[in-house]
Scaffold this motif. Sequence first.
Motif, PDB file in Angstrom:
ATOM      1  N   ASN B 773       0.841  -1.195   0.000  1.00  0.00           N
ATOM      2  CA  ASN B 773       0.000   0.000   0.000  1.00  0.00           C
ATOM      3  C   ASN B 773       0.872   1.240   0.000  1.00  0.00           C
ATOM      4  N   ASP B 774       0.220   2.365   0.143  1.00  0.00           N
ATOM      5  CA  ASP B 774       0.903   3.668   0.181  1.00  0.00           C
ATOM      6  C   ASP B 774       1.757   3.911  -1.049  1.00  0.00           C
ATOM      7  N   PHE B 775       1.120   3.788  -2.199  1.00  0.00           N
ATOM      8  CA  PHE B 775       1.891   4.050  -3.408  1.00  0.00           C
ATOM      9  C   PHE B 775       2.029   5.541  -3.667  1.00  0.00           C
ATOM     10  N   ALA B 776       3.168   5.933  -4.127  1.00  0.00           N
ATOM     11  CA  ALA B 776       3.364   7.316  -4.546  1.00  0.00           C
ATOM     12  C   ALA B 776       4.366   7.326  -5.675  1.00  0.00           C
ATOM     13  N   LEU B 777       4.325   8.386  -6.486  1.00  0.00           N
ATOM     14  CA  LEU B 777       5.207   8.414  -7.647  1.00  0.00           C
ATOM     15  C   LEU B 777       5.777   9.813  -7.813  1.00  0.00           C
ATOM     16  N   GLN B 778       7.018   9.868  -8.191  1.00  0.00           N
ATOM     17  CA  GLN B 778       7.640  11.151  -8.432  1.00  0.00           C
ATOM     18  C   GLN B 778       8.470  11.042  -9.707  1.00  0.00           C
ATOM     19  N   ILE B 779       8.532  12.152 -10.420  1.00  0.00           N
ATOM     20  CA  ILE B 779       9.321  12.139 -11.659  1.00  0.00           C
ATOM     21  C   ILE B 779      10.457  13.111 -11.501  1.00  0.00           C
ATOM     22  N   ASN B 780      11.618  12.656 -11.860  1.00  0.00           N
ATOM     23  CA  ASN B 780      12.813  13.496 -11.750  1.00  0.00           C
ATOM     24  C   ASN B 780      12.779  14.567 -12.836  1.00  0.00           C
ATOM     25  N   ARG B 781      13.554  15.593 -12.657  1.00  0.00           N
ATOM     26  CA  ARG B 781      13.684  16.612 -13.703  1.00  0.00           C
ATOM     27  C   ARG B 781      14.109  15.947 -14.998  1.00  0.00           C
ATOM     28  N   ASN B 782      13.578  16.460 -16.101  1.00  0.00           N
ATOM     29  CA  ASN B 782      13.911  15.814 -17.347  1.00  0.00           C
ATOM     30  C   ASN B 782      13.971  16.807 -18.482  1.00  0.00           C
ATOM     31  N   LYS B 830       7.198   4.772  -4.793  1.00  0.00           N
ATOM     32  CA  LYS B 830       7.359   4.410  -3.385  1.00  0.00           C
ATOM     33  C   LYS B 830       6.168   3.554  -2.985  1.00  0.00           C
ATOM     34  N   ASN B 831       6.392   2.588  -2.147  1.00  0.00           N
ATOM     35  CA  ASN B 831       5.286   1.927  -1.469  1.00  0.00           C
ATOM     36  C   ASN B 831       5.731   1.652  -0.044  1.00  0.00           C
ATOM     37  N   ASN B 832       4.943   0.856   0.654  1.00  0.00           N
ATOM     38  CA  ASN B 832       5.252   0.660   2.074  1.00  0.00           C
ATOM     39  C   ASN B 832       6.555  -0.105   2.280  1.00  0.00           C
ATOM     40  N   LEU B 833       7.066  -0.723   1.212  1.00  0.00           N
ATOM     41  CA  LEU B 833       8.276  -1.520   1.368  1.00  0.00           C
ATOM     42  C   LEU B 833       9.532  -0.687   1.191  1.00  0.00           C
ATOM     43  N   ASP B 834       9.531   0.096   0.156  1.00  0.00           N
ATOM     44  CA  ASP B 834      10.791   0.754  -0.185  1.00  0.00           C
ATOM     45  C   ASP B 834      10.520   1.812  -1.250  1.00  0.00           C
ATOM     46  N   VAL B 835      11.570   2.484  -1.625  1.00  0.00           N
ATOM     47  CA  VAL B 835      11.503   3.385  -2.769  1.00  0.00           C
ATOM     48  C   VAL B 835      12.263   2.727  -3.906  1.00  0.00           C
ATOM     49  N   PHE B 836      11.630   2.728  -5.085  1.00  0.00           N
ATOM     50  CA  PHE B 836      12.293   2.108  -6.230  1.00  0.00           C
ATOM     51  C   PHE B 836      12.547   3.165  -7.286  1.00  0.00           C
ATOM     52  N   TYR B 837      13.728   3.069  -7.865  1.00  0.00           N
ATOM     53  CA  TYR B 837      14.058   4.025  -8.925  1.00  0.00           C
ATOM     54  C   TYR B 837      14.048   3.296 -10.236  1.00  0.00           C
ATOM     55  N   LEU B 838      13.466   3.936 -11.223  1.00  0.00           N
ATOM     56  CA  LEU B 838      13.483   3.269 -12.518  1.00  0.00           C
ATOM     57  C   LEU B 838      13.645   4.291 -13.631  1.00  0.00           C
ATOM     58  N   ASN B 839      14.166   3.813 -14.730  1.00  0.00           N
ATOM     59  CA  ASN B 839      14.353   4.654 -15.902  1.00  0.00           C
ATOM     60  C   ASN B 839      13.412   4.168 -16.985  1.00  0.00           C
ATOM     61  N   CYS B 840      12.774   5.120 -17.673  1.00  0.00           N
ATOM     62  CA  CYS B 840      12.018   4.679 -18.843  1.00  0.00           C
ATOM     63  C   CYS B 840      12.207   5.693 -19.953  1.00  0.00           C
ATOM     64  N   ILE B 841      12.008   5.223 -21.137  1.00  0.00           N
ATOM     65  CA  ILE B 841      12.161   6.082 -22.310  1.00  0.00           C
ATOM     66  C   ILE B 841      10.774   6.536 -22.739  1.00  0.00           C
ATOM     67  N   VAL B 842      10.651   7.817 -22.863  1.00  0.00           N
ATOM     68  CA  VAL B 842       9.359   8.332 -23.342  1.00  0.00           C
ATOM     69  C   VAL B 842       9.440   8.369 -24.856  1.00  0.00           C
ATOM     70  N   PRO B 843       8.567   7.657 -25.539  1.00  0.00           N
ATOM     71  CA  PRO B 843       8.645   7.685 -27.002  1.00  0.00           C
ATOM     72  C   PRO B 843       8.413   9.115 -27.489  1.00  0.00           C
ATOM     73  N   ILE B 844       9.173   9.452 -28.489  1.00  0.00           N
ATOM     74  CA  ILE B 844       9.199  10.850 -28.910  1.00  0.00           C
ATOM     75  C   ILE B 844       7.836  11.312 -29.443  1.00  0.00           C
ATOM     76  N   HIS B 845       7.098  10.399 -29.998  1.00  0.00           N
ATOM     77  CA  HIS B 845       5.861  10.854 -30.671  1.00  0.00           C
ATOM     78  C   HIS B 845       4.856  11.440 -29.700  1.00  0.00           C
ATOM     79  N   VAL B 846       4.992  11.170 -28.430  1.00  0.00           N
ATOM     80  CA  VAL B 846       4.021  11.749 -27.505  1.00  0.00           C
ATOM     81  C   VAL B 846       4.253  13.256 -27.346  1.00  0.00           C
TER      82      VAL B 846
END
Lengths: 445, 1260
Positions: B773-782, B830-846
Amino acid sequence: MIGGVFIYNHKGEVLISRVYRDDIGRNAVDAFRVNVIHARQQSRFPVVNIARTSFFYTKRSNIWLCAVAKQNINAAMVFEFLTKMIDIMQSYFGKISEENVKNNFVLIYELLDEILDFGYPQNSDTGVLKSFITQQGVRPVTREEQTVITSAVTGQIGWRREGIKYRRNELFLDVIESVNLLMSQQGQVLSTHVAGRVVMKSYLSGMPECKFGINDKITVENRTKNQTDTSTNGSTNPSSTTATTTTTKTAIAIDDCQFHQCVKLSKFESEHAISFIPPDGEFELMRYRTTKDISLPFRVIPLVREIGRTKMEVKVVVKSNFKPTLIGQKIEIRIPIPPNTCDVQLLCMKGKAKHKSSDNAIVWKMKRMGGMKESQLSAEIELTPNDKKKWNRPPISMSFEVPFAPSGFKVRYLKVFEHKLNYSDSETIKWVRYIGKSGLYETRS
Amino acid sequence: MDGEGKKGEIYELKAELNSDKRDRRKEAVKKVIASMTVGKDVSQLFPDVINCMQTDNLELKKLVYLYLMNYAKTQPEMAILAVNTFAKDCNDPNPLIRALAVRTMGCIRVDKITEHLCEPLRKCLKDEDPYVRKTAAVCVAKLYDINQQLVDDQGFLDMLRDLLSDSNPMVVANAVAALSEISEQSPQIKIFDLNGPTVNKLLTALNECTEWGQVFILDAIANYSPRDDKDAQSICERITPRLAHANSAVVLSAVKVLMKFLELIDQNSEFVENLYRKLAPPLVTLLSTEPEIQYVALRNINLIVQKRSDILKNEMKVFFVKYNDPIYVKLEKLDIMIRLTNATNIAQVLAELKEYATEVDVDFVRKAVRAIGRCAIKVEQAAERCVSTLIDLIQTKVNYVVQEAIIVIKDIFRKYPNKYESIIATLCENLDSLDEPEARASMIWIVGEYAERIDNADELLEGFLDGFKDENNQVQLQLLTAIVKLFLKKPTETPQELVTRVLTVVTQETDNPDLRDRGYIYWRLLSTDPKAAKEVILAEKPLISEETDLLEPTLLDELICHIGTLASVYHKPPNTFVEGRFATKKNLPLRSGVNNNDSDNMGNGVQSPNYQQQVVINNNVGSLIDDFDILGPMPNTSSQGIDIFSQTQQQQQQRAPSAIPNLLDDELSSILGIDSNMGNNSTSNMNTNTSIPPNRANTSGGNLLDDLFGDLNLSSGAPGISFSNNNTFAMPKEVWLSAPKGKGLEVTGTFARRNNQIFMEMDFTNKALQAMNDFALQINRNSFGLTPTQPLHVPSPLFPNQTVSAQLVLNNTGPITKIDPLTNLQVAIKNNLDVFYLNCIVPIHVYFVNDGEMDKMTFVQTWHDIPESNEVRHQLQNAYDLSIDDLQNKLRLNNIHTITRTTIEQKEMLYQTIKLTNGIFILIELKITPGNRTIALERKFPAAQGAIRCVRYNIDGTYCLTSGSDRTIKLWRPDSSLAIKTYTGHSQEVLDVHSSFDNSRLCSGGVDKRVLYIDVMSGKIMKKYQAHAGRVQAVRFNEEASIIYSASIDGTVKIWDVKSRDYDPIQVLDDAKDSVTSISLGNNELLTTSLDQRVRIYDIRYGKLYEDYIGHNLTYINISHDQQCFLVGTLSSQMMLFDKINGKLLQTFVDYTNNTYMIENALSNDDQFIYSGSEDGRLICWNLLTAEQICAVEHEVDNRKSVNTLSHHPKDEKLLTAQEGNIYIWRKTDEIIEEKPEIKKSFITEKKINPPKFVSGGFE
């Protein structure tokens, strides 16, 4: 100890298999065949360990001899045993060949039974073995003979039986030396040594005791020391110094020597006297090795010139370096040439020279050559162009025979004492001969 | 000794064994023994043979006994019958017979018999004849091996001990042998107690017994522990004469005793000095024996030299290698030479070694080269000469010599730092020829260590880094360290990039814990305290010691106790090669005064410790040279480690200077190529050039364009999305966070643009065992300032195995930071367990906005302003058969707007614009070339043999052969579709077939592992070869059709002589490490491809093998008609053309599909064109020189089944292919040849007219 002995032919078929120990199974026979005889890559060691079983092997012509063991046994002993076994077989039926082994397989089993018990080598003296194991089967023996045999097999003098009688007491001594030499192109001696053998043929009655004297430095010095000791007791003249200087000229330094088992080693160690009761017939009394002051009978001076990529010039000069009264014989010089040789023009002053393309060598033979002479061969070699591999020049090798001992070895005396039959030393006829032969006699080109 | 084990033979033997005549019986027994030797079972004759036992003939008796020993075990009941005879023989008056009986009885290992053995044995042990006694002594050992208890109970051991005092030396010797063996079997009981008087007795017997007896006695004495110094000395004195024995075993055993007892004697005494002098000559003499004995001797000398080098210090010359020495003697001599090298003899040794380095045997030469290096390390005065010798050797360019030299030079650098670095340049010249890991690692170490002196160190290391993953672990470690060293020494641009690269690879993509850990350590050191890093990594290294390969001292001591035995030959303690019970450990005796628990060390009082010198061992020189130990505060659990790492990584990335984006990215095509297997049937080409306004260009990344067109492709090509659909394109969801990394949380997601908004769509899956539980999301500067407009809503708790979808609307109002790649987005969940960092590629067409349409005039103006450097050209190939209008529509949906459309020289030109959210415009010129069908179908006919596995033209193209999955081969006349003959004989699918030059024979291979050789006229199978272990993939005749080559997935190519009557291959080429997939025959060469990613070229004339590592799984090889190049097909959808001579990659052919099957390829007769099938049902033709795809034709409109096989007509421009069960014949049409230059011209002229800006494309 040795778990089993196998003999294979070149195809890997078993000719003889004698297993002495329970831990060696039939599969060991196959393991050796598969992993060594039929192995895709030739094994690079004379001992291989396959599945915790060690195989000791050696090859004579087309025949493989293999001893197997599962324990940490004396490896030197196994190889010594194998060579001994070869010697025995050869003295029984000549050359070791598939046919001979097949024809004598009963004999071989019998011998193997006698010379190895539970893997322990037993008496392996050919003379003794021949006294009760013959090629014609077991000799019927009388009771007296039986005890003679058994005491010969086990006795202190295992190499001689009692009751030998000759009309003429005669003995022959051959001092056979092989000279080994490795010389650089520039004529610098890289290594040299003489391996000498004293081979004796004795036709003596009874149980004679022999004493053998040589011009070994230590023996000679011992003797002169004793002499000077006694002489200094008597008078105080300074002849001792002159005595030593004269002896050092004739005496040679023997690096190491080994004796037939009949020689009493303890006596040699303490008194430097070689005394023994000789076996009947021919045997090798001693082996010795010297490295100092060797007179090299021949000298090879090579001159190899590569002219471009397709031509080569070889000039070889041979000089004999011994007394002009003596004559060297059976001289053969082998000059290796590249495998891509297509034509050879030869010119030699003496003897005959031939190009042996199968051996990739020029073979130059001279029947005889006197001392202090010189001879020359020149060859023009044409090559087919070959950009593949560099030719690594094998050394020029030479073989010869000369009628003296290059090491300077001299037999000083050989005395024979027989107490029971009472024939004197002077009654025995003695022959001494010196032969100098080439061992590995190589000059790098 | 011949014949076969037939019933009849046994029967005959039986009759003869029972014959009345003794001679016949004897002959029969001989025959039986002969059969036994060869391994035939003749045990059925047991009773008959036993019958012959009762005889006076000793020879016959011996033979029968021999038989008994072999078979008694199999027939214990029958063996009992023999007992009586044995008992009788033991009382025979003839001692030879008594001994024979007792000897044989011991060898019959049947329990029931052993009981009967006791009485005769007891009697024989006390026999009057020494011959019987010595045999009986050994028999006790035999009996002990069968039944220990029995021997104990019967008191045989005491009797054996009594024999030690026997008057006959041989009896003593055998008793010693028996006792030694028994005590080795039961080490726990003191059976063979050696004390002073016993040893004395043995020493007396020693002088008189046979050579073998001496060996037994000496070996036994070696186990004795002398009471004191004096005792040892006196024994030594009595043993020294044995050194003059002719039997080398006696000599070595004596040496063993002396070496052991030397330990107990005062090392400085005159006695020791004397003994040293006496030991040397016999050891040298051993070198003039048979080579096998020499080998044993040399191995032992090696030990002795390590233990007491003084003994042989003056004997260097005898170890010089002779030309005719067997290789094992040579190698061993060389080893000893190095150990004996010192300042006085170095000149001689070096001259010799130089000589050896020119020999032929590779192992020997290598060892000689290494020896030179070791001399340099050992003798400082000679180092310079050694180095120059090594340099001379490197100049020879003999590959293995160079490699070996470089390995030793590294050691020399370590021994004499800052002395010989001038030679580095020479070393670097040979960089390319190094292919062995150790040499590569050494070279890398040198480059890293002296980075500051090598101008192009970074280039060199970068070169190595490119193939990082294929390197050996040792090389990888060295490379990592070297790059870090380089960075610390020259912290400029390139090294920094290199460090980042190598650390990323090492920490993220490797499975090797050593490598990864070292990577982490470096990374943390570098990121936290560069100064400390410098201190640690560039620390002074300890100089290597001179002796690099000494045996470990305790092992050496143990081996000294085993001189002469196998252990000393293997240089291994006995327990490593012997079954347990015989493997007792032996130790050198200790001089009194040293405390030791060992029972056989007694006495005390004397002072000096016994181990005079403790040699420093440096065993691992060469492997991890500058391994350093940091046992710092490394986190213990891996998850923590990863956390820390991911933070570090972010820091790294933020700190790294953003590279100037390379808009002219060469990788464009390759990235587009990835999508090519999406399944389409386009036959058209599309060429696109894109220009981007200069002022904004720096904000967009290289990947943008790839993605742009990648997406475009997908949007038009993805199945299931019809272009009329209003939906814009969205990539399928991909995994952003895998369950193992996310502690059970798996996140998949994608981005899409809908209603002018960017959506981030995610699926959350709980794969853990507990609810989240306790999900949250943050996006780094990009780069594009993406931020979420609302908080993440995930219904919580998320139960195990539950998946929920969540959608997040993003806008681009956030702060902007350049990151690389530009489209990267760093997200933290983030969730109740830990904070996870991930990288994803935003397709350019968006990021494409819908107001991107531009005024025509502005477009033209802007187009002119764009400098050429901002121009990118790209070819699209996967476009659908869309009409141009449809295409426009489709693109418009994705916010790619068409400004204008014209037709130039029959080619449609579209000019388009795209506007990104941050206001950047992208201008596009799309040229659509009408398709040019250059290959026309001439004929198609069904083969009716299931799926066709291969089609082959014959030598002149008038006939063709096909093989099918129905196990048949068919011969056709292709021009009239006439099936001439069907050949059978395979039991499974036939994979390849080839016909001989005269059409009289054919060969084939198939799944059934068979290779068949068939007569064409009669259809008769002439030869059937069945030696492959796997299916046969390819078969070929040689030119004269006298030899068949067959390649199989068992990794071999077998060569068969069809003329020979033998059914074994005449040669097997088993160099491949994996399946061999194809073969091709050149003039004197055989080329093979294999799944081990290598092409092997066998030069048949020289018998040489050349190997080329390609790096892809290879499926098919073709040699060009001019024999200069070869073409290989790979399982990564590209064909590669290599220069055969130097292995250079000449051309890569892409844009077809080959991921699964073995797709064949072909070259046209003039080597101008290349053809290949494709897994999407097309036949494709390329230009060989330009690698341009000339045309691609579908076999069937609605059939996209793979086209695996094809064959080019040997004379005409015709092709034969097969798809499923149909055979197709294609003809290359003439018009193409005219059209082709035209295309070329249009390209050129266009470029001239509109130099920088115009872009063109083609479409059907």
